[in-house]
Design a protein around this motif. Structure first.
Motif, PDB file in Angstrom:
ATOM      1  N   GLY A  21      45.362 -12.071  -6.470  1.00 48.11           N
ATOM      2  CA  GLY A  21      45.872 -11.876  -7.626  1.00 48.11           C
ATOM      3  C   GLY A  21      46.999 -13.099  -8.252  1.00 48.11           C
ATOM      4  N   THR A  22      47.641 -13.634  -6.972  1.00 51.30           N
ATOM      5  CA  THR A  22      48.468 -14.604  -7.157  1.00 51.30           C
ATOM      6  C   THR A  22      47.683 -15.916  -7.650  1.00 51.30           C
ATOM      7  OG1 THR A  22      50.180 -13.928  -5.803  1.00 51.30           O
ATOM      8  CG2 THR A  22      50.069 -16.198  -6.298  1.00 51.30           C
ATOM      9  N   ALA A  23      46.607 -16.114  -6.893  1.00 55.87           N
ATOM     10  CA  ALA A  23      45.496 -17.257  -7.240  1.00 55.87           C
ATOM     11  C   ALA A  23      44.941 -17.210  -8.470  1.00 55.87           C
ATOM     12  CB  ALA A  23      44.318 -17.120  -6.235  1.00 55.87           C
ATOM     13  N   MET A  24      44.801 -15.850  -9.045  1.00 53.43           N
ATOM     14  CA  MET A  24      44.159 -15.899 -10.400  1.00 53.43           C
ATOM     15  C   MET A  24      45.216 -15.968 -11.341  1.00 53.43           C
ATOM     16  SD  MET A  24      42.111 -12.581 -11.749  1.00 53.43           S
ATOM     17  CE  MET A  24      43.079 -11.751 -13.070  1.00 53.43           C
ATOM     18  N   PHE A  25      46.575 -15.762 -11.228  1.00 52.84           N
ATOM     19  CA  PHE A  25      47.571 -15.974 -12.173  1.00 52.84           C
ATOM     20  C   PHE A  25      47.523 -17.420 -12.179  1.00 52.84           C
ATOM     21  CE2 PHE A  25      52.070 -16.813 -12.482  1.00 52.84           C
ATOM     22  CZ  PHE A  25      52.291 -16.313 -14.104  1.00 52.84           C
ATOM     23  N   CYS A  26      47.789 -18.103 -11.166  1.00 50.04           N
ATOM     24  CA  CYS A  26      47.916 -19.598 -11.044  1.00 50.04           C
ATOM     25  C   CYS A  26      46.793 -20.424 -11.973  1.00 50.04           C
ATOM     26  CB  CYS A  26      47.784 -20.340  -9.524  1.00 50.04           C
ATOM     27  SG  CYS A  26      49.618 -19.578  -8.632  1.00 50.04           S
ATOM     28  N   CYS A  27      45.400 -19.727 -11.730  1.00 52.70           N
ATOM     29  CA  CYS A  27      44.506 -20.659 -12.320  1.00 52.70           C
ATOM     30  C   CYS A  27      44.726 -20.136 -14.009  1.00 52.70           C
ATOM     31  CB  CYS A  27      43.139 -19.884 -11.858  1.00 52.70           C
ATOM     32  SG  CYS A  27      42.672 -20.506 -10.282  1.00 52.70           S
ATOM     33  N   PHE A  84      46.058 -22.654 -19.303  1.00 55.45           N
ATOM     34  CA  PHE A  84      47.086 -22.674 -20.425  1.00 55.45           C
ATOM     35  C   PHE A  84      47.832 -24.144 -20.538  1.00 55.45           C
ATOM     36  CE2 PHE A  84      50.903 -21.960 -22.774  1.00 55.45           C
ATOM     37  CZ  PHE A  84      50.545 -21.431 -23.693  1.00 55.45           C
ATOM     38  N   ALA A  85      48.058 -24.637 -19.411  1.00 54.54           N
ATOM     39  CA  ALA A  85      48.782 -25.838 -19.536  1.00 54.54           C
ATOM     40  C   ALA A  85      47.750 -26.669 -19.954  1.00 54.54           C
ATOM     41  CB  ALA A  85      49.341 -26.200 -18.096  1.00 54.54           C
ATOM     42  N   ARG A 134      37.585 -20.465 -13.139  1.00 56.03           N
ATOM     43  CA  ARG A 134      37.930 -20.020 -11.697  1.00 56.03           C
ATOM     44  C   ARG A 134      38.861 -18.730 -11.862  1.00 56.03           C
ATOM     45  NH1 ARG A 134      39.535 -25.902 -11.704  1.00 56.03           N
ATOM     46  NH2 ARG A 134      37.836 -26.962 -10.948  1.00 56.03           N
ATOM     47  N   GLY A 135      39.586 -18.742 -12.990  1.00 60.14           N
ATOM     48  CA  GLY A 135      40.434 -17.562 -13.008  1.00 60.14           C
ATOM     49  C   GLY A 135      39.793 -16.178 -13.207  1.00 60.14           C
TER      50      GLY A 135
END
Length: 52
Positions: A23-29, A34-35, A51-52
């Motif tokens: 979940g953390t990896a998905m959020f970071c992707c 977005f950036a 990737r997300g």
């Protein structure tokens, strides 16, 4: 949801840390995607969102 709901009895004890990691990896992707689109990097955005 992993942190705030009770663990179902059929889930193994290792499922909770795995959910937190993925979940953390998905959020970071998603944040990186977005950036990238904000910087007009459409190809990077597409790659991060995939990737997300």
């Amino acid at each position: 949801m992993t942190l705030f709901y009770p663990r179902p009895p059929i889930d193994h004890l290792l499922v909770t840390p795995m959910r937190l990691v993925f979940g953390t990896a998905m959020f970071c992707c998603i944040v990186l995607g977005f950036a990238a689109v904000r910087r007009r990097g459409i190809s990077r955005h597409r790659a991060w969102m995939a990737r997300g």
